[in-house]
Design a protein around this motif. Structure first.
Motif, PDB file in Angstrom:
ATOM      1  N   ALA A  48       0.827  -1.202   0.000  1.00  0.00           N
ATOM      2  CA  ALA A  48       0.000   0.000   0.000  1.00  0.00           C
ATOM      3  C   ALA A  48       0.868   1.262   0.000  1.00  0.00           C
ATOM      4  N   ALA A  49       1.933   1.252   0.802  1.00  0.00           N
ATOM      5  CA  ALA A  49       2.819   2.415   0.866  1.00  0.00           C
ATOM      6  C   ALA A  49       3.504   2.654  -0.478  1.00  0.00           C
ATOM      7  N   VAL A  52       0.912   4.024  -3.042  1.00  0.00           N
ATOM      8  CA  VAL A  52       0.646   5.448  -2.781  1.00  0.00           C
ATOM      9  C   VAL A  52       1.754   6.300  -3.388  1.00  0.00           C
ATOM     10  N   GLN A  53       3.006   5.853  -3.217  1.00  0.00           N
ATOM     11  CA  GLN A  53       4.122   6.610  -3.771  1.00  0.00           C
ATOM     12  C   GLN A  53       4.054   6.682  -5.285  1.00  0.00           C
ATOM     13  N   TYR A  54       3.595   5.598  -5.926  1.00  0.00           N
ATOM     14  CA  TYR A  54       3.490   5.593  -7.383  1.00  0.00           C
ATOM     15  C   TYR A  54       2.331   6.460  -7.879  1.00  0.00           C
ATOM     16  N   LEU A  55       1.332   6.676  -7.042  1.00  0.00           N
ATOM     17  CA  LEU A  55       0.250   7.584  -7.414  1.00  0.00           C
ATOM     18  C   LEU A  55       0.721   9.036  -7.326  1.00  0.00           C
ATOM     19  N   LEU A  56       1.576   9.312  -6.362  1.00  0.00           N
ATOM     20  CA  LEU A  56       2.075  10.681  -6.168  1.00  0.00           C
ATOM     21  C   LEU A  56       3.274  10.988  -7.052  1.00  0.00           C
ATOM     22  N   GLY A  57       3.987   9.948  -7.496  1.00  0.00           N
ATOM     23  CA  GLY A  57       5.216  10.170  -8.229  1.00  0.00           C
ATOM     24  C   GLY A  57       6.237  10.877  -7.362  1.00  0.00           C
ATOM     25  N   LYS A  58       6.979  11.801  -7.949  1.00  0.00           N
ATOM     26  CA  LYS A  58       7.929  12.606  -7.180  1.00  0.00           C
ATOM     27  C   LYS A  58       7.292  13.902  -6.688  1.00  0.00           C
ATOM     28  N   ALA A  81      -2.823  15.385  -1.086  1.00  0.00           N
ATOM     29  CA  ALA A  81      -2.776  14.369  -2.140  1.00  0.00           C
ATOM     30  C   ALA A  81      -2.414  13.009  -1.564  1.00  0.00           C
ATOM     31  N   ASP A  82      -1.521  12.990  -0.595  1.00  0.00           N
ATOM     32  CA  ASP A  82      -1.134  11.743   0.063  1.00  0.00           C
ATOM     33  C   ASP A  82      -2.313  11.124   0.807  1.00  0.00           C
ATOM     34  N   ASP A  83      -3.116  11.960   1.469  1.00  0.00           N
ATOM     35  CA  ASP A  83      -4.309  11.468   2.178  1.00  0.00           C
ATOM     36  C   ASP A  83      -5.320  10.873   1.200  1.00  0.00           C
ATOM     37  N   VAL A  84      -5.521  11.554   0.083  1.00  0.00           N
ATOM     38  CA  VAL A  84      -6.459  11.057  -0.926  1.00  0.00           C
ATOM     39  C   VAL A  84      -5.956   9.740  -1.508  1.00  0.00           C
ATOM     40  N   ALA A  85      -4.670   9.696  -1.846  1.00  0.00           N
ATOM     41  CA  ALA A  85      -4.086   8.491  -2.436  1.00  0.00           C
ATOM     42  C   ALA A  85      -4.166   7.308  -1.483  1.00  0.00           C
ATOM     43  N   ASP A  86      -3.962   7.541  -0.206  1.00  0.00           N
ATOM     44  CA  ASP A  86      -3.983   6.463   0.787  1.00  0.00           C
ATOM     45  C   ASP A  86      -5.340   5.754   0.806  1.00  0.00           C
TER      46      ASP A  86
END
Length: 384
Positions: A48-49, A52-58, A81-86
């Protein structure tokens, strides 16, 4: 000949008369259960972690990442954005609270914990106009349930809601509900199909821990002839001397096996036949009952299933031991990253669309459009 029918468990969303919401499963605790299963599974939590990183990219660039979209909470765009992606990764849905100003612009927004939210009653057009929010859904009190209007940016709708609330100072705003299962009232969690695998991985760790902590693993069993003879009178000098000698003997046995085994020695007295020394004492090491091959097979199997549930996450991106890290070439790792970047494109595009939709209606950043920066650069073109 009888046919055996196997009941397949299904998540249900019945109407709850006591709370006027659609329950998320029979016990109304599906989101909490899925979240707990993910947190208890090391593979699911790691996967999951990474997703999430791949949804946010850099991120979206230094300037965009740092803009404040909720002044009251000092919430930056990248954190939002991190909260939404999670929630999109774990629950495949997200609830976003939105506050409007009198110019019909978004003043601020933030993610509401997914497990707090339930959908209200639908009208004749199959439309739910309210989202019910409560921190407790097992036995909620009506006074603890807050109803907020569903997201609708039309001015007429907002005006009607503000008037009904008694003015802007009493207006609670709206909730934007993103549901990745559009045919269902609530989306199914990403681990819905591998929930038992997540639990199996967790229970395997619990089982091994209990064997090591409470089992006989690693203990030494010492069996001797009775060290205190029969017929001695209770409280007699002879009985006290014999018990003292027994304690000294058992202490000597433990000391001879090493300090690391102290407390791990089991002394047992029983009658033996014969006069030889080996007939008078027996020392046996109790072996582990953990079947390493069985556990390795089980853990590998459930790990593979879980990784598939997270959009076919390559195992090489999860394992962090040195043999796995150096067993792959740099190009192999880059290919895994490129593959997973493509595998997560649907969720990443959804996240980006949600962010831009909110930014375009915001009071401060309506001209801003964001796009995630790739985690891995495209291969350089060949030299001519």
């Amino acid at each position: 000949m009888k046919t055996l029918l196997i009941d397949v468990w299904k998540r249900l969303t019945p109407w709850s008369k006591t709370t006027d919401v659609y329950a998320n499963d029979i016990d109304n605790a599906y989101p909490e259960r899925m979240d707990r299963l993910i947190n208890n599974s090391v593979t699911a939590k790691s996967a999951a972690a990474i997703m999430v990183q791949y949804l946010l990219g850099k991120g979206y660039g230094t300037d965009a990442d740092g803009i404040i979209i909720n002044k009251e909470k000092n919430l930056k765009l990248i954190d939002f954005a991190d909260d939404v992606a999670d929630d999109l990764v774990k629950q495949r849905g997200v609830f976003i609270h939105i506050n409007w100003n009198a110019l019909y612009q978004i003043a601020d927004c933030s993610v509401i914990p997914y497990e707090w939210c339930r959908i209200g009653k639908k009208d004749t057009n199959d439309y739910s106009g309210k989202v019910a929010i409560s921190k407790e859904w097992l036995k909620p009190k009506r006074t603890d349930i807050q109803l907020i209007d569903i997201y609708n940016p039309r001015k007429k709708v907002i005006d009607a809601q503000v008037e009904k609330a008694g003015g802007w100072e009493h207006y609670k705003g709206q909730v934007l509900f993103i549901n990745m299962d559009t045919k269902l009232i609530y989306p199914l969690s990403r681990i819905d199909s591998v929930a038992e695998d997540c639990d199996s991985e967790s229970q395997a760790s619990v089982y091994k821990n209990r064997l090591l902590r409470k089992g006989f693993f690693g203990n030494t069993l010492v069996v001797t002839r009775p060290l205190v003879g029969e017929g001695l009178e209770p409280g007699s000098r002879a009985l006290l001397d014999a018990e003292t000698e027994r304690e000294a003997f058992q202490k000597a046995i433990k000391d001879s096996l090493g300090a690391q085994n102290t407390g791990g020695v089991l002394c047992l007295e029983m009658d033996f036949a014969g006069e030889k020394l080996e007939d008078a004492i027996l020392i046996k090491q109790i072996e582990s009952k953990i079947d390493d091959k069985l556990f390795n097979y089980t853990e590998t199997s459930v790990r593979e299933n879980i990784l598939v549930a997270f959009n076919n996450l390559p195992a090489g991106l999860v394992k962090t031991n040195e043999s796995a890290l150096f067993g792959n070439s740099g190009e192999a790792i880059r290919e895994m990253k490129r593959t997973y970047w493509e595998n997560t494109s649907k969720e990443r595009n959804l996240l980006t669309a949600v962010l831009n939709q909110l930014l375009q209606r915001s009071q401060d950043y309506s001209s801003l459009t964001v796009q995630p920066l790739k985690l891995i650069e495209d291969a350089a073109p060949d030299n001519p």
